[in-house]
Write an enzyme that holds these catalytic residues in place. Structure first.
Site, PDB file in Angstrom:
ATOM      1  N   ASP A  87       6.919  16.066  13.305  1.00 23.34           N
ATOM      2  CA  ASP A  87       6.658  16.016  11.848  1.00 23.34           C
ATOM      3  C   ASP A  87       5.162  15.971  11.575  1.00 23.34           C
ATOM      4  OD1 ASP A  87       7.599  13.894   9.043  1.00 23.34           O
ATOM      5  OD2 ASP A  87       7.274  16.057   9.202  1.00 23.34           O
ATOM      6  N   GLY A 110       8.122   3.912   1.564  1.00 23.63           N
ATOM      7  CA  GLY A 110       8.801   5.112   2.075  1.00 23.63           C
ATOM      8  C   GLY A 110      10.273   5.007   1.749  1.00 23.63           C
ATOM      9  N   ILE A 167       0.835  -1.216   0.000  1.00 24.58           N
ATOM     10  CA  ILE A 167       0.000   0.000   0.000  1.00 24.58           C
ATOM     11  C   ILE A 167       0.865   1.260   0.000  1.00 24.58           C
ATOM     12  CG2 ILE A 167      -2.108  -0.951   0.978  1.00 24.58           C
ATOM     13  CD1 ILE A 167      -1.223  -0.189   3.717  1.00 24.58           C
ATOM     14  N   GLY A 168       2.180   1.069   0.078  1.00 27.08           N
ATOM     15  CA  GLY A 168       3.015   2.278   0.004  1.00 27.08           C
ATOM     16  C   GLY A 168       4.475   1.968   0.263  1.00 27.08           C
TER      17      GLY A 168
HETATM   18  C1  LIG Z   1       1.802   1.579   7.356  1.00 23.75           C
HETATM   19  C2  LIG Z   1       2.312   2.918   7.041  1.00 23.75           C
HETATM   20  C3  LIG Z   1       1.278   4.035   7.186  1.00 23.75           C
HETATM   21  C4  LIG Z   1       0.799   4.052   8.606  1.00 23.75           C
HETATM   22  O1  LIG Z   1       1.589   4.414   9.475  1.00 23.75           O
HETATM   23  N1  LIG Z   1      -0.455   3.619   8.916  1.00 23.75           N
HETATM   24  C5  LIG Z   1      -0.880   3.612  10.318  1.00 23.75           C
HETATM   25  C6  LIG Z   1      -1.363   3.201   7.942  1.00 23.75           C
HETATM   26  C7  LIG Z   1      -2.588   2.632   8.257  1.00 23.75           C
HETATM   27  N2  LIG Z   1      -3.420   2.259   7.256  1.00 23.75           N
HETATM   28  C8  LIG Z   1      -3.089   2.457   5.967  1.00 23.75           C
HETATM   29  N3  LIG Z   1      -1.914   3.010   5.600  1.00 23.75           N
HETATM   30  C9  LIG Z   1      -1.045   3.375   6.583  1.00 23.75           C
HETATM   31  N4  LIG Z   1       0.198   3.899   6.226  1.00 23.75           N
HETATM   32  C10 LIG Z   1       0.400   4.313   4.838  1.00 23.75           C
HETATM   33  C11 LIG Z   1       0.880   3.174   3.962  1.00 23.75           C
HETATM   34  C12 LIG Z   1       1.498   3.867   2.767  1.00 23.75           C
HETATM   35  C13 LIG Z   1       1.874   5.248   3.183  1.00 23.75           C
HETATM   36  C14 LIG Z   1       1.394   5.442   4.606  1.00 23.75           C
END
Ligand SMILES: CC[C@@H]1C(=O)N(C)c2cncnc2N1C1CCCC1
Length: 310
Positions: free
Chosen positions: A155, A39, A36-37
Site C-alpha cells: 500500500d 483511521g 492527530i488522526g
Molecule cells: C500514528 C499513525 C500515523 C503513523 O503511522 N505515524 C508513524 C505517524 C507519526 N507521526 C505523526 N503521525 C503519524 N501518523 C498519522 C496520524 C494521523 C494519520 C497518520
C-alpha cells in the site's frame, strides 16, 4: 415485544483512551496528547514519555466486543505488530513498543512532526525533480530493506510516507504489508483498497516486490505531474488503462524522468527495474540529488544553490 432493528455499533460508543498509559512490558508511563488522526480501525495521538519527555505517535486499535469484523481487525493488528516490531531502518517508521489493556491495543511509533508526503503534495501540487530524487532515494532505501526481508508493503502511497522534523522520509503503516512466499508472491486477500494497484494484482496473480515498484512509478508520476497516472472513473475504466499501462504522456517532464516512469509502469512486472538498478538510472545519475531538504519545501519550491567551482 419484537426486538428492534440491531443498532449498528456507532463509533461514538467506543471506550475512551485514558490520558495516562503504562506499558507493562517496559514500565514506561506515557501521557496521551492531542488526537492527530482517525483511521477506519484506529485513532492516533501524540504521546509523551513521562520520564524522558520524548515524544511519540500512538496508534490505538479498539479490541472488539466479538463480531466477525473485530476478529479480522485483531488478526490484522497482531500481524502488523509482529512484522513492524522487528524492523529497524532510517527510512522505516521506528516501532518503539506495543501493549494492550481490556479495551485497546497500543502501538508506540516514531513521531513525524512534518506529517506526510501527501501533505507536501497537497500544499505544492508538484515537486521539482531534485526533490523527487531526494524522496525516491529514501523510499528505495527503505523498500530495499523490506524486500530483502521478503516483505512487500502493498500500500505504498504519499500518505504512508511520513516526514520527521529533518525532512527524513519514513515508510509507515505496515497494516497491509505481508511476507511473500517462495514464488515471490503474496496472495493474502487485501482488506483495503490500495491506491496504486499493478496490472498483475488486478488480474489476480497477487502482490510481489515488483508490484511495490509499480507503485513507485505511480508516486514518481504523481509528484512530478500533480496527478496520478491512472484516475479514470469508474474503476472498471481505470483497470482498462492499468492493464496495458496506458497513462497520459507527461510531455513537460525531462526525457530521463519520462523514460524512468515508463520503465516503472511496465505492464510486465519482469520488465520493471529492480531497486538497485533503479538508483543507477540516468534520472538519478544525470541529475542533482540534495542530501537534505529545507523545511520550507513543505510549502514552497526550494532554491538549490549549487556548490560553485572554486
Ligand atoms: C500514528 C499513525 C500515523 C503513523 O503511522 N505515524 C508513524 C505517524 C507519526 N507521526 C505523526 N503521525 C503519524 N501518523 C498519522 C496520524 C494521523 C494519520 C497518520
Amino acid at each position: 415485544m419484537e426486538p428492534g432493528p440491531r443498532r449498528r455499533r456507532r463509533h461514538s460508543c467506543r471506550p475512551p483512551v485514558s490520558v495516562f498509559l503504562r506499558d507493562p512490558n517496559s514500565g514506561r508511563v506515557y501521557r496521551r496528547g492531542k488526537l492527530i488522526g482517525k483511521g477506519a480501525f484506529s485513532r492516533c495521538y501524540k504521546l509523551m514519555d513521562m520520564s524522558t519527555s520524548a515524544v511519540f505517535a500512538l496508534k490505538v486499535v479498539p479490541r472488539g466486543g466479538g463480531g466477525a469484523g473485530q476478529l479480522r481487525t485483531q488478526g490484522k493488528v497482531e500481524r502488523e505488530i509482529a512484522l513492524h516490531s522487528r524492523l529497524r531502518h532510517r527510512n522505516i517508521v521506528a516501532f518503539h513498543g506495543h501493549f494492550a489493556d481490556r479495551d485497546h491495543v497500543y502501538m508506540v511509533l516514531e513521531y513525524c512532526s512534518r506529517q506526510s508526503l501527501a501533505h507536501v503534495l497537497e500544499a505544492r501540487q508538484t515537486l521539482t525533480e531534485p526533490e523527487v530524487r531526494y524522496y525516491l532515494r529514501g523510499l528505495v532505501s527503505g523498500l530495499c530493506y523490506l524486500h530483502q526481508r521478503r516483505i512487500v508493503h502493498r500500500d505504498l502511497k504519499p500518505s504512508n510516507f511520513f516526514l520527521n522534523k529533518n525532512m527524513v522520509l519514513k515508510i509507515g503503516d505496515l497494516g497491509l504489508a505481508a511476507r511473500v512466499g517462495p514464488g515471490g508472491r503474496c496472495h493474502r486477500v487485501l482488506c483495503g483498497t490500495p491506491n496504486f494497484l499493478a496490472p498483475e494484482v488486478i488480474s489476480g496473480s497477487g502482490h510481489s516486490c515488483q508490484s511495490d515498484i509499480w507503485a513507485l512509478g505511480c508516486i514518481m508520476y504523481t509528484a512530478l505531474t500533480g496527478a496520478p497516472p491512472f484516475t479514470a472513473a469508474p474503476l472498471s475504466e481505470m483497470y482498462q488503462n492499468i492493464r496495458p499501462g496506458r497513462y497520459p504522456e507527461p510531455a513537460h517532464l525531462s526525457p530521463d524522468a519520462r523514460r524512468l516512469i515508463a520503465r516503472l509502469l511496465a505492464p510486465d512486472p519482469a520488465e520493471r527495474p529492480s531497486l538497485d538498478r533503479l538508483l543507477r538510472d540516468d534520472f538519478f545519475t544525470q541529475g542533482f540529488t540534495p542530501d537534505r531538504l529545507p523545511a520550507r519545501s513543505c510549502h514552497s519550491p526550494p532554491i538549490f544553490t549549487m556548490p560553485q567551482p572554486l
